[in-house]
Design an enzyme around this catalytic site. Structure first.
Site, PDB file in Angstrom:
ATOM      1  N   PHE A   1       0.833  -1.194   0.000  1.00 15.88           N
ATOM      2  CA  PHE A   1       0.000   0.000   0.000  1.00 15.88           C
ATOM      3  C   PHE A   1       0.872   1.250   0.000  1.00 15.88           C
ATOM      4  CE2 PHE A   1      -2.753  -3.082   2.192  1.00 15.88           C
ATOM      5  CZ  PHE A   1      -4.009  -2.835   1.620  1.00 15.88           C
ATOM      6  N   ASP A   2       0.473   2.232  -0.784  1.00 13.57           N
ATOM      7  CA  ASP A   2       0.925   3.589  -0.534  1.00 13.57           C
ATOM      8  C   ASP A   2       0.229   4.053   0.747  1.00 13.57           C
ATOM      9  OD1 ASP A   2       1.919   6.299  -1.109  1.00 13.57           O
ATOM     10  OD2 ASP A   2      -0.187   6.719  -1.558  1.00 13.57           O
TER      11      ASP A   2
END
Length: 234
Positions: free
Chosen positions: A26-27
Site C-alpha cells: 500500500f501507498d
C-alpha cells in the site's frame, strides 16, 4: 522506533492465501491515510510563509506521491531548501496528531487481509518518522510486515526500487503481489517493478489523461472492500 514485523511474526502468522497473490503493498498518503487536506494545508502554510500568498489546490494535488524534497526544490528554487522543509514539517507536526484519519473501510480491509494471511507492506514517499507517528496514533504499528519510506532509498517512485525493497522484505515475487495507490507515481512504481497496480477511486491526483502507458492501473476500486473481490479472482 517502530519496528516492522518479519514474515514469520504475528503480523503474518496465518498461512498464505491459496491464490496467486500472497501480498499487498500500500501507498500511505491518499490511499490508506486520508491526509489529503493535511498535506494541502501544510503546503498552503509554506506558500504563505515564503511567498505571502496561497497557491492553487489543484496544482498541489498533482504533486501527491512525489518526495517532498523534490517538490519543494521545484516550487521554491530561490529559497533555502532546508528552511522550506522545516516550515512545512514543523507546521504539519504541530497539526497532524489530531488529523490522522483512515479512508472509510480501510481499517476493516486491512484487518480482513491480515485474517486471510496476506502479507502487507507500506511503500511511501513520506519520511519514516512521520509515518511511524501516524501508525502509532492509528493503532496500526504492528500491522505491516514491511515499511519502505523515502529514508530507505535514494531512488523514488515511479522507479521500481521502493516496491522491490518491499517485495524483498515480504519475501514474495512481483507476480505474487498487488500494489495499491492513488497517484501515477504509484502506478509507475508498481509496473516498473513487475507488480499489478490498483488505483483507489478516491484519488485526488490521478486524472483520466494520466492513465496511459506504465501509469494505467490494472484494476480500479471504488471502495476499500472491492480489493477483496479482486483478490478472490486472482
Amino acid at each position: 522506533m517502530l519496528e516492522t514485523a518479519s514474515p514469520g511474526s504475528p503480523a503474518s502468522r496465518h498461512p498464505d492465501p491459496a491464490g496467486r497473490i500472497k501480498a499487498v503493498l500500500f501507498d500511505y498518503d491518499g490511499t490508506v491515510g486520508d491526509t489529503n487536506q493535511l498535506v494541502i494545508d501544510s503546503w498552503q502554510h509554506t506558500f504563505m510563509t515564503i511567498r505571502g500568498r496561497r497557491t492553487d489546490d489543484e496544482l498541489l494535488y498533482h504533486t501527491f506521491g512525489e518526495p517532498l524534497r523534490e517538490t519543494m526544490a521545484r516550487f521554491f528554487p530561490e529559497h533555502d531548501l532546508e528552511d522550506a522543509l522545516r516550515i512545512y514539517r514543523d507546521w504539519q507536526a504541530a497539526q497532524d496528531q489530531n488529523r490522522w484519519y483512515l479512508f472509510p473501510g480501510m481499517r476493516q480491509l486491512i484487518g480482513e487481509l491480515r485474517r486471510r494471511g496476506y502479507r502487507m507492506g507500506i511503500v511511501t514517499s513520506r519520511t519514516r518518522d512521520s509515518l511511524e507517528r501516524a501508525l502509532v496514533y492509528l493503532g496500526m504499528e504492528d500491522t505491516f510486515s514491511a515499511i519502505v519510506t523515502c529514508d530507505d532509498t535514494t531512488v523514488h517512485k515511479p522507479e521500481p526500487e521502493p516496491a522491490l525493497i518491499g517485495l524483498e522484505k515480504l519475501d514474495v515475487r512481483p507476480d505474487q503481489a498487488l500494489f495499491v495507490g492513488d497517484t501515477h507515481y504509484d502506478m509507475g512504481c508498481a509496473h516498473n517493478a513487475g507488480i499489478e497496480a490498483v488505483l483507489v477511486g478516491w484519488s485526488r491526483s490521478m486524472r483520466p489523461e494520466d492513465k496511459v502507458g506504465i501509469y494505467r492501473p490494472d484494476y480500479e476500486i471504488k471502495n476499500a472492500g472491492e480489493l477483496l473481490e479482486i483478490l478472490e479472482k486472482c
